[in-house]
Scaffold this motif. Sequence first.
Motif, PDB file in Angstrom:
ATOM      1  N   ALA A  50       0.870  -1.178   0.000  1.00  0.00           N
ATOM      2  CA  ALA A  50       0.000   0.000   0.000  1.00  0.00           C
ATOM      3  C   ALA A  50       0.907   1.228   0.000  1.00  0.00           C
ATOM      4  O   ALA A  50       2.002   1.206   0.565  1.00  0.00           O
ATOM      5  N   TYR A  51       0.467   2.263  -0.655  1.00  0.00           N
ATOM      6  CA  TYR A  51       1.272   3.476  -0.716  1.00  0.00           C
ATOM      7  C   TYR A  51       0.714   4.509   0.241  1.00  0.00           C
ATOM      8  O   TYR A  51      -0.505   4.671   0.349  1.00  0.00           O
ATOM      9  N   LEU A  52       1.586   5.202   0.931  1.00  0.00           N
ATOM     10  CA  LEU A  52       1.149   6.289   1.799  1.00  0.00           C
ATOM     11  C   LEU A  52       0.764   7.474   0.928  1.00  0.00           C
ATOM     12  O   LEU A  52       1.521   7.861   0.029  1.00  0.00           O
ATOM     13  N   GLU A  53      -0.397   8.025   1.191  1.00  0.00           N
ATOM     14  CA  GLU A  53      -0.823   9.175   0.383  1.00  0.00           C
ATOM     15  C   GLU A  53       0.059  10.373   0.707  1.00  0.00           C
ATOM     16  O   GLU A  53       0.396  11.173  -0.151  1.00  0.00           O
ATOM     17  N   GLN A  54       0.397  10.468   1.982  1.00  0.00           N
ATOM     18  CA  GLN A  54       1.174  11.629   2.370  1.00  0.00           C
ATOM     19  C   GLN A  54       2.526  11.198   2.912  1.00  0.00           C
ATOM     20  O   GLN A  54       2.609  10.298   3.749  1.00  0.00           O
ATOM     21  N   CYS A  55       3.557  11.847   2.449  1.00  0.00           N
ATOM     22  CA  CYS A  55       4.906  11.501   2.863  1.00  0.00           C
ATOM     23  C   CYS A  55       5.136  11.909   4.309  1.00  0.00           C
ATOM     24  O   CYS A  55       5.063  13.088   4.646  1.00  0.00           O
ATOM     25  N   PRO A  56       5.426  10.956   5.185  1.00  0.00           N
ATOM     26  CA  PRO A  56       5.592  11.280   6.604  1.00  0.00           C
ATOM     27  C   PRO A  56       6.932  11.931   6.917  1.00  0.00           C
ATOM     28  O   PRO A  56       7.182  12.329   8.042  1.00  0.00           O
ATOM     29  N   MET A  57       7.772  12.025   5.902  1.00  0.00           N
ATOM     30  CA  MET A  57       9.116  12.532   6.137  1.00  0.00           C
ATOM     31  C   MET A  57       9.252  14.017   5.869  1.00  0.00           C
ATOM     32  O   MET A  57      10.243  14.632   6.257  1.00  0.00           O
ATOM     33  N   GLU A  58       8.286  14.573   5.190  1.00  0.00           N
ATOM     34  CA  GLU A  58       8.467  15.929   4.672  1.00  0.00           C
ATOM     35  C   GLU A  58       8.976  16.909   5.722  1.00  0.00           C
ATOM     36  O   GLU A  58       9.906  17.671   5.486  1.00  0.00           O
ATOM     37  N   ASP A  59       8.370  16.851   6.895  1.00  0.00           N
ATOM     38  CA  ASP A  59       8.764  17.790   7.938  1.00  0.00           C
ATOM     39  C   ASP A  59      10.185  17.530   8.428  1.00  0.00           C
ATOM     40  O   ASP A  59      10.920  18.458   8.754  1.00  0.00           O
ATOM     41  N   SER A  60      10.542  16.265   8.463  1.00  0.00           N
ATOM     42  CA  SER A  60      11.839  15.920   9.047  1.00  0.00           C
ATOM     43  C   SER A  60      13.012  16.216   8.132  1.00  0.00           C
ATOM     44  O   SER A  60      14.134  16.433   8.596  1.00  0.00           O
ATOM     45  N   LEU A  61      12.773  16.220   6.848  1.00  0.00           N
ATOM     46  CA  LEU A  61      13.906  16.239   5.913  1.00  0.00           C
ATOM     47  C   LEU A  61      14.756  17.499   6.022  1.00  0.00           C
ATOM     48  O   LEU A  61      15.986  17.430   5.970  1.00  0.00           O
ATOM     49  N   ASN A  62      14.103  18.631   6.193  1.00  0.00           N
ATOM     50  CA  ASN A  62      14.877  19.860   6.331  1.00  0.00           C
ATOM     51  C   ASN A  62      15.768  19.803   7.559  1.00  0.00           C
ATOM     52  O   ASN A  62      16.942  20.174   7.503  1.00  0.00           O
ATOM     53  N   ARG A  63      15.184  19.325   8.630  1.00  0.00           N
ATOM     54  CA  ARG A  63      15.957  19.247   9.869  1.00  0.00           C
ATOM     55  C   ARG A  63      17.152  18.312   9.691  1.00  0.00           C
ATOM     56  O   ARG A  63      18.268  18.616  10.126  1.00  0.00           O
ATOM     57  N   ILE A  64      16.901  17.179   9.039  1.00  0.00           N
ATOM     58  CA  ILE A  64      17.974  16.205   8.837  1.00  0.00           C
ATOM     59  C   ILE A  64      19.077  16.796   7.966  1.00  0.00           C
ATOM     60  O   ILE A  64      20.268  16.639   8.248  1.00  0.00           O
ATOM     61  N   ALA A  65      18.663  17.493   6.917  1.00  0.00           N
ATOM     62  CA  ALA A  65      19.648  18.106   6.026  1.00  0.00           C
ATOM     63  C   ALA A  65      20.518  19.086   6.799  1.00  0.00           C
ATOM     64  O   ALA A  65      21.744  19.102   6.678  1.00  0.00           O
ATOM     65  N   GLU A  66      19.860  19.878   7.635  1.00  0.00           N
ATOM     66  CA  GLU A  66      20.580  20.868   8.407  1.00  0.00           C
ATOM     67  C   GLU A  66      21.593  20.223   9.338  1.00  0.00           C
ATOM     68  O   GLU A  66      22.756  20.595   9.383  1.00  0.00           O
TER      69      GLU A  66
END
Lengths: 147, 147
Positions: A104-120
Amino acid sequence: MEQRLRNLLEQAGHRVTEPRMQLIRAVAAQDFRPFTGEALYEGLRDTGLGRATVFRTLRLLQNLGALSRLHLDDGCQRYVLTLPGASENGHHDRLICRQCGRVAYLEQCPMEDSLNRIAEQSGYRVESHHLDILGLCGDCLAAGNDQ
Amino acid sequence: MEQRLRNLLEQAGHRVTEPRMQLIRAVAAQDFRPFTGEALYEGLRDTGLGRATVFRTLRLLQNLGALSRLHLDDGCQRYVLTLPGASENGHHDRLICRQCGRVAYLEQCPMEDSLNRIAEQSGYRVESHHLDILGLCGDCLAAGNDQ
DNA sequence: TTAGATGCAAACCATTTGCATTGGA
DNA sequence: TCCAATGCAAATGGTTTGCATCTAA
């Protein structure tokens, strides 16, 4: 779904041949259940499709974004249909049932919020990601296959 | 790191043999850069290690949690060292540089908050997950390899 | 008409297995 | 001592390639 795959071929300038349509029908029939190239070839053996054609066409469909590979412990030789349009954001966040295999595919990406923080924090330029969540689907839980 | 791998073997009741120590040294030297079994075998060829021993021992180290496999588009035949203790929570969240290949592990799982919500919405019993983030590491960005 | 697609068979490559031998605990 | 581990070679399994033939556009 068959139509979608057919369109993908055409729009990318590939020929719509009888062997390819046969494979497309077989792939569409899998309906979000993962399958291996070899298994698909077995199922199409009596139609006269060659092994090479099966693998070549699967790879083509993967390149066109219609199929992606599954990364389980036993290797990554399994293909699954993707959600139409899902390739636009460049990734697929998936739920995979370890019992029945269905994806099943997630409709909404649960990572979106975290990615900026991780990149930083990491100093990486984050370009994409790949998330598979493993567990048991509702059907398999209901059927009592829950160990 | 060599010591860590050696301890893992001993604690699991496996013998610490000279061939295994040779492989462990080679693996430790990779230092979070992914490698294939074949490449490692090539590098150890002159020491007399057999191909089978290399692959058997890599699998053993994977089962002991010291190595995990990388899931890139070209397959999943690459191994990487894991972070000591990282296997306790059953998964590894990783950053992978597509330029130099080096792997970094996220100290904190960015999914923790989302998993309950996903389980609720999907009806799955979520058991584990697998997250790889792809991009360019700070070093490669600084070196100007940023296209 | 003609490049792209096919089928077959053989090649390929990473990995695994069988088995007699070796060596660590 | 004795069973786990090794090395070799051969087998395996999934996938790819070479090439003559076919066919969709």
